[in-house]
Design an enzyme around this catalytic site. Structure first.
Site, PDB file in Angstrom:
ATOM      1  N   ALA A  64     -14.335 -57.869   2.015  1.00 51.43           N
ATOM      2  CA  ALA A  64     -13.711 -56.548   2.019  1.00 51.43           C
ATOM      3  C   ALA A  64     -12.941 -56.374   0.715  1.00 51.43           C
ATOM      4  CB  ALA A  64     -12.774 -56.402   3.213  1.00 51.43           C
TER       5      ALA A  64
ATOM      6  N   VAL B 191     -11.372 -61.520   1.348  1.00 48.86           N
ATOM      7  CA  VAL B 191     -10.844 -60.221   0.938  1.00 48.86           C
ATOM      8  C   VAL B 191     -10.532 -60.251  -0.555  1.00 48.86           C
ATOM      9  CG1 VAL B 191      -9.012 -58.506   1.266  1.00 48.86           C
ATOM     10  CG2 VAL B 191      -9.828 -59.847   3.226  1.00 48.86           C
ATOM     11  N   LYS B 192     -10.900 -59.183  -1.227  1.00 49.14           N
ATOM     12  CA  LYS B 192     -10.553 -59.003  -2.636  1.00 49.14           C
ATOM     13  C   LYS B 192      -9.432 -57.977  -2.725  1.00 49.14           C
ATOM     14  CE  LYS B 192     -12.500 -57.184  -6.970  1.00 49.14           C
ATOM     15  NZ  LYS B 192     -13.749 -56.727  -7.638  1.00 49.14           N
ATOM     16  N   THR B 193      -8.358 -58.338  -3.426  1.00 55.11           N
ATOM     17  CA  THR B 193      -7.242 -57.409  -3.539  1.00 55.11           C
ATOM     18  C   THR B 193      -6.539 -57.604  -4.869  1.00 55.11           C
ATOM     19  OG1 THR B 193      -5.425 -56.431  -2.270  1.00 55.11           O
ATOM     20  CG2 THR B 193      -5.377 -58.820  -2.548  1.00 55.11           C
TER      21      THR B 193
END
Length: 290
Positions: free
Chosen positions: A173, A203-205
């Protein structure tokens, strides 16, 4: 017809050695995943370090020919062997990336609007069957928490997670921060946790200078730091170093690598920071001498 096994009792069943078990998988929150999904994740995240340096070149799916990506065959192909994983679209993968490449692929799976429209109005843009045909290791989907089409993008992710679980395909995500939203730890904690709670395997953030360790601590799956806009090389290396020290499992950099004066030197310097914990100033010296 095969010959029958010898009737002489000379086999060794190693009765004095307990049976070996696979044990706990090394990635955070991934111990209960199926073998195939763990195997794909182990190609994205190095087993020796549990970390990854992803090279993001998927910007064209909504921006067109981004600076540095005008000719992927000229500018990007020399960088691919230095990356732990390549994040791209299926169009670039089929048209430009050699099928002999050994670098794992994280494939962009959502899209729709261009940069001229409301970006949160994305839908799924690939069928799981095509992802399997392309032998990719994970699928990436944008999630706009707080965006105009928040629910639609969350449902894009959950539909993809269901398909991924069926076929052993991890889903990453990507938390997208809208133009009017504050990019702070409070927001990122919420966005990353929602993605993990609803099934994303990683998750990429974005990185934030204050409280990023609370973002990684409160997310039960690995977090990969987004590179974001182009920064001076030392600043980008410092950001990567801090993210790793504060709990990230890797970086997914694009512009800070392919828009650098020495992209090959920069990706090698980033890799030293991520996998060996090299200090930013030392990595910058490595970059300058490359």
């Amino acid at each position: 017809m095969p010959e029958a096994d010898s009737t002489t009792e000379v086999k060794n069943f190693y009765l004095d050695i307990p049976a070996q078990t696979t044990g706990q998988f090394y990635l955070k929150g991934s111990g209960a995943l199926d073998w195939g999904m763990q195997n794909r994740l182990s190609r994205v995240f190095r087993p020796a370090t549990g970390r990854t340096v992803m090279l993001a070149i998927d910007h064209g799916y909504f921006q067109g020919p981004t600076t540095g990506l005008e000719r992927v065959d000229v500018n990007i192909l020399p960088l691919v062997p230095y990356a732990d994983a390549l994040m791209c679209t299926r169009g670039i993968l089929r048209s430009t990336i050699p099928s002999s490449s050994a670098t794992p692929v994280v494939l962009r799976a959502s899209g729709g609007p261009s940069i001229l429209k409301e970006l949160s109005h994305e839908e799924l843009a690939i069928d799981i069957d095509d992802a399997l045909r392309l032998n990719v290791c994970a699928l990436a989907v944008q999630v706009f928490i707080g965006g105009e089409f928040e629910t639609q993008t969350v449902h894009n992710m959950t539909r993809l997670v269901d398909l991924g679980l069926r076929y052993g395909m991890p889903v990453m995500a990507v938390t997208a921060v809208g133009k009017e939203m504050a990019r702070d730890a409070r927001y990122l904690r919420m966005a990353c946790r929602i993605c993990a709670e609803l099934g994303a395997q990683f998750v990429k953030t974005y990185y934030v200078a204050e409280g990023f360790e609370t973002v990684t601590a409160s997310c039960p799956v690995p977090i990969v730091m987004a590179g974001g806009k182009k920064l001076p090389e030392l600043d980008a290396l410092t950001m990567a170093y801090r993210a790793m020290q504060e709990g990230a499992a890797g970086v997914d950099m694009g512009r800070n690598i392919f828009q650098s004066d020495s992209p090959t030197g920069m990706i090698q310097a980033v890799s030293k920071v991520v996998h060996e914990g090299m200090k930013p100033t030392e990595a910058y010296d490595l970059y300058r001498t490359s």
